[in-house]
Design an enzyme around this catalytic site. Sequence first.
Site, mmCIF file in Angstrom:
data_model
loop_
_atom_site.group_PDB
_atom_site.id
_atom_site.type_symbol
_atom_site.label_atom_id
_atom_site.label_comp_id
_atom_site.label_asym_id
_atom_site.label_seq_id
_atom_site.Cartn_x
_atom_site.Cartn_y
_atom_site.Cartn_z
ATOM 1 N N LYS A 193 19.423 19.719 34.515
ATOM 2 C CA LYS A 193 20.444 18.799 34.628
ATOM 3 C C LYS A 193 21.565 19.114 33.640
ATOM 4 C CE LYS A 193 17.615 15.373 33.652
ATOM 5 N NZ LYS A 193 16.237 16.072 33.490
ATOM 6 N N ARG A 251 17.268 6.118 33.522
ATOM 7 C CA ARG A 251 15.993 6.407 33.723
ATOM 8 C C ARG A 251 14.692 5.445 33.933
ATOM 9 N NH1 ARG A 251 16.473 11.448 30.232
ATOM 10 N NH2 ARG A 251 14.747 12.601 29.998
ATOM 11 N N ARG A 306 11.925 27.664 26.382
ATOM 12 C CA ARG A 306 13.191 27.377 26.048
ATOM 13 C C ARG A 306 13.253 27.481 24.485
ATOM 14 N NH1 ARG A 306 16.075 21.909 27.670
ATOM 15 N NH2 ARG A 306 13.983 20.948 27.016
ATOM 16 N N ARG A 359 12.326 22.783 20.989
ATOM 17 C CA ARG A 359 12.281 21.381 20.863
ATOM 18 C C ARG A 359 10.902 21.041 20.499
ATOM 19 N NH1 ARG A 359 15.988 18.824 25.483
ATOM 20 N NH2 ARG A 359 14.348 17.529 25.659
ATOM 21 N N ARG A 404 5.716 13.924 29.535
ATOM 22 C CA ARG A 404 7.061 13.520 30.346
ATOM 23 C C ARG A 404 7.207 13.443 31.517
ATOM 24 N NH1 ARG A 404 10.489 17.944 27.016
ATOM 25 N NH2 ARG A 404 12.096 17.341 28.080
HETATM 26 P P1 AP5 Z 1 17.669 22.136 31.109
HETATM 27 O O1 AP5 Z 1 19.236 22.354 32.034
HETATM 28 O O2 AP5 Z 1 17.845 21.631 29.685
HETATM 29 O O3 AP5 Z 1 16.816 20.991 31.932
HETATM 30 P P2 AP5 Z 1 17.129 19.302 31.922
HETATM 31 O O4 AP5 Z 1 16.764 18.820 33.222
HETATM 32 O O5 AP5 Z 1 18.463 18.964 31.179
HETATM 33 O O6 AP5 Z 1 15.753 19.209 31.044
HETATM 34 P P3 AP5 Z 1 15.592 18.666 29.431
HETATM 35 O O7 AP5 Z 1 14.389 19.072 29.038
HETATM 36 O O8 AP5 Z 1 16.640 18.756 28.652
HETATM 37 O O9 AP5 Z 1 15.818 17.012 30.031
HETATM 38 P P4 AP5 Z 1 14.759 15.837 29.712
HETATM 39 O O10 AP5 Z 1 15.578 15.012 30.773
HETATM 40 O O11 AP5 Z 1 13.577 15.844 29.786
HETATM 41 O O12 AP5 Z 1 15.321 15.641 28.297
HETATM 42 P P5 AP5 Z 1 16.338 14.770 27.645
HETATM 43 O O13 AP5 Z 1 16.998 15.705 26.687
HETATM 44 O O14 AP5 Z 1 17.201 14.094 28.531
HETATM 45 O O15 AP5 Z 1 16.999 23.483 31.443
HETATM 46 C C1 AP5 Z 1 15.725 23.596 30.923
HETATM 47 C C2 AP5 Z 1 15.355 24.992 30.521
HETATM 48 O O16 AP5 Z 1 15.300 25.671 31.633
HETATM 49 C C3 AP5 Z 1 16.684 25.656 29.753
HETATM 50 O O17 AP5 Z 1 16.023 26.548 28.856
HETATM 51 C C4 AP5 Z 1 17.336 26.145 30.924
HETATM 52 O O18 AP5 Z 1 18.050 27.562 30.570
HETATM 53 C C5 AP5 Z 1 16.341 26.920 31.860
HETATM 54 N N1 AP5 Z 1 16.809 26.708 33.263
HETATM 55 C C6 AP5 Z 1 17.773 25.720 33.848
HETATM 56 N N2 AP5 Z 1 18.130 25.977 35.006
HETATM 57 C C7 AP5 Z 1 17.161 27.052 35.460
HETATM 58 C C8 AP5 Z 1 16.934 27.670 36.636
HETATM 59 N N3 AP5 Z 1 17.791 27.150 37.834
HETATM 60 N N4 AP5 Z 1 16.201 28.619 36.797
HETATM 61 C C9 AP5 Z 1 15.246 29.005 35.526
HETATM 62 N N5 AP5 Z 1 15.690 28.240 34.415
HETATM 63 C C10 AP5 Z 1 16.506 27.548 34.276
HETATM 64 O O19 AP5 Z 1 15.494 13.645 26.997
HETATM 65 C C11 AP5 Z 1 14.709 13.883 25.751
HETATM 66 C C12 AP5 Z 1 13.941 12.576 25.378
HETATM 67 O O20 AP5 Z 1 15.008 11.438 24.989
HETATM 68 C C13 AP5 Z 1 13.203 11.823 26.515
HETATM 69 O O21 AP5 Z 1 11.806 12.463 26.619
HETATM 70 C C14 AP5 Z 1 13.405 10.545 25.725
HETATM 71 O O22 AP5 Z 1 12.259 10.211 24.890
HETATM 72 C C15 AP5 Z 1 14.727 10.253 25.415
HETATM 73 N N6 AP5 Z 1 15.814 9.962 26.337
HETATM 74 C C16 AP5 Z 1 16.780 10.319 26.658
HETATM 75 N N7 AP5 Z 1 17.629 9.947 27.735
HETATM 76 C C17 AP5 Z 1 16.735 8.472 27.526
HETATM 77 C C18 AP5 Z 1 17.012 7.156 28.651
HETATM 78 N N8 AP5 Z 1 17.877 7.385 29.425
HETATM 79 N N9 AP5 Z 1 16.029 6.450 28.443
HETATM 80 C C19 AP5 Z 1 15.177 6.439 27.308
HETATM 81 N N10 AP5 Z 1 14.803 7.637 26.706
HETATM 82 C C20 AP5 Z 1 15.666 8.460 26.891
#
Ligand code: AP5
Length: 216
Positions: free
Chosen positions: A13, A88, A127, A160, A171
Site C-alpha cells: 500500500k 481499518r 524490510r 521496524r 498483524r
Molecule cells: P509497503 O509498501 O510498506 O507495504 P504496506 O502494505 O504499506 O505495509 P505496512 O507494513 O507499512 O503496512 P501496515 O498496514 O501493516 O502498517 P502501517 O504502517 O499502516 O511494503 C512492504 C515491504 O515490501 C517494503 O519493504 C517494500 O519495499 C516491499 N514491497 C512492496 N511492494 C512489493 C512488491 N510488489 N514485491 C516485492 N516487495 C514489495 O500500520 C502500523 C501500525 O500502526 C498498525 O499495526 C497499527 O498498530 C497502527 N495503525 C495504523 N493505522 C491504523 C488505523 N487506521 N487504525 C488503528 N491502528 C492503526
Amino acid sequence: MNLVFLGPPGSGKGTQAAKLSEKLGLVHLSTGDMLREAVKRASELGRKAEEYMKRGELVPDDLIIGLIQDKLRDGELDGGFILDGFPRTIPQAEGLKQMLENNDINLYKAILFQVDDEEVVRRLSGRWYCPQCSAGYNYPAQMPRVEGRCDNDDTELQRRPDDEESVVRNRLKVYLKQTKPIEDFYRGESILTEVPAQQPPEKVFEALVKEVSSQV
Ligand code: AP5
C-alpha cells in the site's frame, strides 16, 4: 480523486501510494507513518499508541478518527487524497463516510491489494529503512551497496519493531478479524476494486494505474 488503499500488512500500500500520489499530485496520508512520527516525538498520541503498535494491535478508533478529522478540517485533503492504512475497522469506515458526507467529498474507489500470508512474512522480514532519510531497502531484492548502511548518508539501517515475524503473524490475524470486513463495506458501496499485488512493484503499479485510469 479520492482513494482508500486496503490490504494486509506488506501488501505494498505504502509503496504504491507514494508512486501514485506523485503521478497524480494527490496527498498521501499514511496513518502508520503519522503514528510512528508521534511515537518518535513522544507526543501524547505517540505514548498512547506505542504499546498497541509494538504488539501489532490496532490503535483505538477514536484516536485515529480524530487524526483524519483534523486533516479534513484544516483543508489538507482538499486537492485529492490517498488514505493508506485507514480505515481499518468498520467504525472507522463509517466514521470516514460521515466525515466525507459532512464535507461534501466523494470517495472514488477503495483499492484492495491482494497478497498471500507467506509473501507478507517474506517481504516484512526483509524490510530495512534509514532512520535519517527514510530510504527503504528490502533484502535480498533491494540491497544497499554496503550491507546494513544507507546508500545516501551511511547511517546504520534499522527494522521496524513490528516487522518481527511473531508480530507480523499477529498483524495478519488482526487484519483478518478487524479489517477484512471493510472489503464488504466498500463492495456494498460499489467502489471496491482489486489489484493483484503479488508481482513486481512496477507490474502492480501498471495494474493500479489501469484501475484508476478513467480519471487519469
Ligand atoms: P509497503 O509498501 O510498506 O507495504 P504496506 O502494505 O504499506 O505495509 P505496512 O507494513 O507499512 O503496512 P501496515 O498496514 O501493516 O502498517 P502501517 O504502517 O499502516 O511494503 C512492504 C515491504 O515490501 C517494503 O519493504 C517494500 O519495499 C516491499 N514491497 C512492496 N511492494 C512489493 C512488491 N510488489 N514485491 C516485492 N516487495 C514489495 O500500520 C502500523 C501500525 O500502526 C498498525 O499495526 C497499527 O498498530 C497502527 N495503525 C495504523 N493505522 C491504523 C488505523 N487506521 N487504525 C488503528 N491502528 C492503526
